[in-house]
Design a protein around this motif. Structure first.
Motif, PDB file in Angstrom:
ATOM      1  N   VAL A  34      52.582  36.062  64.564  1.00 40.68           N
ATOM      2  CA  VAL A  34      52.176  35.772  63.187  1.00 40.68           C
ATOM      3  C   VAL A  34      52.071  34.259  62.987  1.00 40.68           C
ATOM      4  O   VAL A  34      51.100  33.759  62.404  1.00 40.68           O
ATOM      5  N   ARG A  35      53.066  33.520  63.484  1.00 34.96           N
ATOM      6  CA  ARG A  35      53.025  32.053  63.376  1.00 34.96           C
ATOM      7  C   ARG A  35      51.784  31.511  64.064  1.00 34.96           C
ATOM      8  O   ARG A  35      51.089  30.637  63.541  1.00 34.96           O
ATOM      9  N   HIS A  36      51.500  32.045  65.231  1.00 33.99           N
ATOM     10  CA  HIS A  36      50.348  31.582  66.003  1.00 33.99           C
ATOM     11  C   HIS A  36      49.057  31.831  65.236  1.00 33.99           C
ATOM     12  O   HIS A  36      48.190  30.954  65.146  1.00 33.99           O
ATOM     13  N   ARG A  37      48.905  33.024  64.671  1.00 36.49           N
ATOM     14  CA  ARG A  37      47.683  33.382  63.953  1.00 36.49           C
ATOM     15  C   ARG A  37      47.470  32.479  62.741  1.00 36.49           C
ATOM     16  O   ARG A  37      46.348  32.033  62.462  1.00 36.49           O
ATOM     17  N   ILE A  38      48.552  32.193  62.036  1.00 30.10           N
ATOM     18  CA  ILE A  38      48.438  31.362  60.835  1.00 30.10           C
ATOM     19  C   ILE A  38      48.095  29.916  61.195  1.00 30.10           C
ATOM     20  O   ILE A  38      47.158  29.324  60.651  1.00 30.10           O
ATOM     21  N   ILE A  39      48.852  29.340  62.106  1.00 38.94           N
ATOM     22  CA  ILE A  39      48.699  27.913  62.412  1.00 38.94           C
ATOM     23  C   ILE A  39      47.390  27.628  63.134  1.00 38.94           C
ATOM     24  O   ILE A  39      46.709  26.635  62.847  1.00 38.94           O
ATOM     25  N   THR A  40      47.006  28.496  64.064  1.00 38.05           N
ATOM     26  CA  THR A  40      45.799  28.221  64.849  1.00 38.05           C
ATOM     27  C   THR A  40      44.517  28.519  64.081  1.00 38.05           C
ATOM     28  O   THR A  40      43.421  28.293  64.605  1.00 38.05           O
ATOM     29  N   SER A  41      44.616  28.996  62.838  1.00 45.56           N
ATOM     30  CA  SER A  41      43.406  29.106  62.018  1.00 45.56           C
ATOM     31  C   SER A  41      42.840  27.723  61.714  1.00 45.56           C
ATOM     32  O   SER A  41      41.699  27.590  61.262  1.00 45.56           O
ATOM     33  N   TRP A  42      43.644  26.688  61.998  1.00 46.82           N
ATOM     34  CA  TRP A  42      43.182  25.298  61.888  1.00 46.82           C
ATOM     35  C   TRP A  42      42.027  25.025  62.852  1.00 46.82           C
ATOM     36  O   TRP A  42      41.094  24.297  62.520  1.00 46.82           O
ATOM     37  N   ALA A  43      42.083  25.613  64.058  1.00 47.86           N
ATOM     38  CA  ALA A  43      41.094  25.311  65.100  1.00 47.86           C
ATOM     39  C   ALA A  43      39.670  25.706  64.718  1.00 47.86           C
ATOM     40  O   ALA A  43      38.763  24.869  64.794  1.00 47.86           O
ATOM     41  N   PRO A  44      39.392  26.958  64.323  1.00 47.15           N
ATOM     42  CA  PRO A  44      38.007  27.297  63.933  1.00 47.15           C
ATOM     43  C   PRO A  44      37.518  26.510  62.729  1.00 47.15           C
ATOM     44  O   PRO A  44      36.320  26.221  62.620  1.00 47.15           O
ATOM     45  N   LEU A  45      38.429  26.149  61.828  1.00 46.27           N
ATOM     46  CA  LEU A  45      38.031  25.335  60.681  1.00 46.27           C
ATOM     47  C   LEU A  45      37.544  23.964  61.142  1.00 46.27           C
ATOM     48  O   LEU A  45      36.472  23.499  60.735  1.00 46.27           O
ATOM     49  N   VAL A  46      38.314  23.332  62.014  1.00 46.57           N
ATOM     50  CA  VAL A  46      37.921  22.009  62.513  1.00 46.57           C
ATOM     51  C   VAL A  46      36.665  22.113  63.372  1.00 46.57           C
ATOM     52  O   VAL A  46      35.790  21.239  63.320  1.00 46.57           O
ATOM     53  N   MET A  47      36.545  23.193  64.150  1.00 47.77           N
ATOM     54  CA  MET A  47      35.357  23.371  64.981  1.00 47.77           C
ATOM     55  C   MET A  47      34.102  23.491  64.127  1.00 47.77           C
ATOM     56  O   MET A  47      33.009  23.106  64.557  1.00 47.77           O
ATOM     57  N   TRP A  48      34.221  24.024  62.912  1.00 41.63           N
ATOM     58  CA  TRP A  48      33.075  24.101  61.997  1.00 41.63           C
ATOM     59  C   TRP A  48      32.604  22.694  61.655  1.00 41.63           C
ATOM     60  O   TRP A  48      31.405  22.416  61.631  1.00 41.63           O
ATOM     61  N   PHE A  49      33.535  21.808  61.405  1.00 44.20           N
ATOM     62  CA  PHE A  49      33.173  20.426  61.093  1.00 44.20           C
ATOM     63  C   PHE A  49      32.643  19.696  62.338  1.00 44.20           C
ATOM     64  O   PHE A  49      31.762  18.841  62.233  1.00 44.20           O
ATOM     65  N   VAL A  50      33.176  20.032  63.497  1.00 42.01           N
ATOM     66  CA  VAL A  50      32.669  19.439  64.736  1.00 42.01           C
ATOM     67  C   VAL A  50      31.187  19.765  64.901  1.00 42.01           C
ATOM     68  O   VAL A  50      30.389  18.907  65.305  1.00 42.01           O
ATOM     69  N   TRP A  51      30.814  20.987  64.572  1.00 43.76           N
ATOM     70  CA  TRP A  51      29.416  21.408  64.705  1.00 43.76           C
ATOM     71  C   TRP A  51      28.553  20.827  63.588  1.00 43.76           C
ATOM     72  O   TRP A  51      27.539  20.176  63.836  1.00 43.76           O
ATOM     73  N   HIS A  52      28.961  21.043  62.345  1.00 43.86           N
ATOM     74  CA  HIS A  52      28.094  20.696  61.220  1.00 43.86           C
ATOM     75  C   HIS A  52      28.161  19.226  60.813  1.00 43.86           C
ATOM     76  O   HIS A  52      27.225  18.721  60.185  1.00 43.86           O
ATOM     77  N   LEU A  53      29.248  18.561  61.151  1.00 45.29           N
ATOM     78  CA  LEU A  53      29.366  17.154  60.777  1.00 45.29           C
ATOM     79  C   LEU A  53      29.070  16.226  61.959  1.00 45.29           C
ATOM     80  O   LEU A  53      28.287  15.278  61.834  1.00 45.29           O
ATOM     81  N   LEU A  54      29.663  16.525  63.119  1.00 44.40           N
ATOM     82  CA  LEU A  54      29.428  15.687  64.295  1.00 44.40           C
ATOM     83  C   LEU A  54      28.163  16.078  65.056  1.00 44.40           C
ATOM     84  O   LEU A  54      27.654  15.297  65.848  1.00 44.40           O
ATOM     85  N   GLY A  55      27.686  17.304  64.845  1.00 46.54           N
ATOM     86  CA  GLY A  55      26.500  17.751  65.569  1.00 46.54           C
ATOM     87  C   GLY A  55      26.781  18.151  67.002  1.00 46.54           C
ATOM     88  O   GLY A  55      25.883  18.165  67.841  1.00 46.54           O
TER      89      GLY A  55
END
Length: 259
Positions: A34-55
């Motif tokens: 449960v801890r892993h699922r909650i905390i690592t939801s950070w990764a896909p969020l940041v990856m969205w910005f990596v794609w849409h902001l950094l290209g």
């Protein structure tokens, strides 16, 4: 434009990471998954910005090679990008990491709540025992384990000696080894503020069965596949001109390791 994109991305990280870290610390009463699922939801969020902001986009080759059960991933390590992307590409996983990272404000505090394998690199042979003991526990809990066998980030087109810890763990735990090659360092260089837009290619190799094979041979097979795949997919990194261009980055990595 690249400077502006990189600057905005740095701001996004500064805004997003502290709340996640604080929330992560508060998850300590929950079970590991449960801890892993909650905390690592950070990764896909940041990856969205990596794609849409950094290209920076990515493409995965060999996704069909991912085994059904927990395994040890041996991956090339060139940047911070793969520490986020592997969490999106693979099933729930944890990393072998330096214990001192857990003391980094905010980031380290949240990281400490994720089931992982924190080792003291100065412990020598005891560090290997830590990898095996903690790694087997994580695998039994259903987590995959990521090991960067070269021990540090390397510049594109270069390689360092592959340490045996990851294959030693896989052998002792009786799980497959999954080799991974990629070119993240081409767009997101070591300690670089500026990130270049482009497509990162992640190649996942066929799992390596550990049964009946000595640890040293397993390590050699994994290294041969990863380095061979790097040269097959990214031959432009292995020209004399390309290697000369990353000379300062190689020296910086060596100095950091010595320090």
């Amino acid at each position: 434009m690249i400077f502006l994109r990189s600057f905005l991305f740095a701001i996004v990280l500064a805004i997003v990471t502290p709340p996640y870290a604080i929330f992560g610390v508060l998850t300590f009463p929950f079970p590991p998954r449960v801890r892993h699922r909650i905390i690592t939801s950070w990764a896909p969020l940041v990856m969205w910005f990596v794609w849409h902001l950094l290209g920076i986009r990515y493409r995965v080759i060999g996704k069909e090679n991912i085994p059904a059960g927990p395994s040890v991933i041996l991956s090339k390590h060139q940047s911070a990008w793969e520490t986020m992307a592997l969490q999106v590409i693979f099933p729930p996983l944890c990393f072998v990491l330096k214990r001192e990272l857990l003391r980094v404000p905010f980031f380290g505090w949240g990281l400490a709540q994720i089931p992982g394998i924190a080792i003291d690199r100065a412990a020598g042979k005891d560090a290997l025992a830590q990898v095996v003991e903690q790694g087997r526990a994580r695998l039994k809990e259903g987590f995959w384990v990521v090991v960067f066998p070269e021990g540090t980030r390397v510049a594109p087109g270069t390689a360092r000696r592959y340490k045996i810890g990851g294959t030693w763990l896989a052998k002792r735990a009786g799980v497959p080894i999954v080799p991974v090659a990629h070119n993240a360092g081409e767009f997101w260089r070591r300690n670089a503020f500026l990130k270049q837009p482009g497509e990162i290619v992640v190649s996942i190799g066929p799992p390596i069965d550990v049964k009946g094979v000595k640890t040293e041979e397993l390590n050699t097979r994994a290294e041969a596949w990863i380095e061979g795949e790097m040269r097959r997919l990214f031959p432009h990194h292995y020209t004399a001109e390309a290697l000369a261009a990353v000379g300062p980055e190689i020296k910086a990595a060596e100095s950091e390791d010595l320090g």
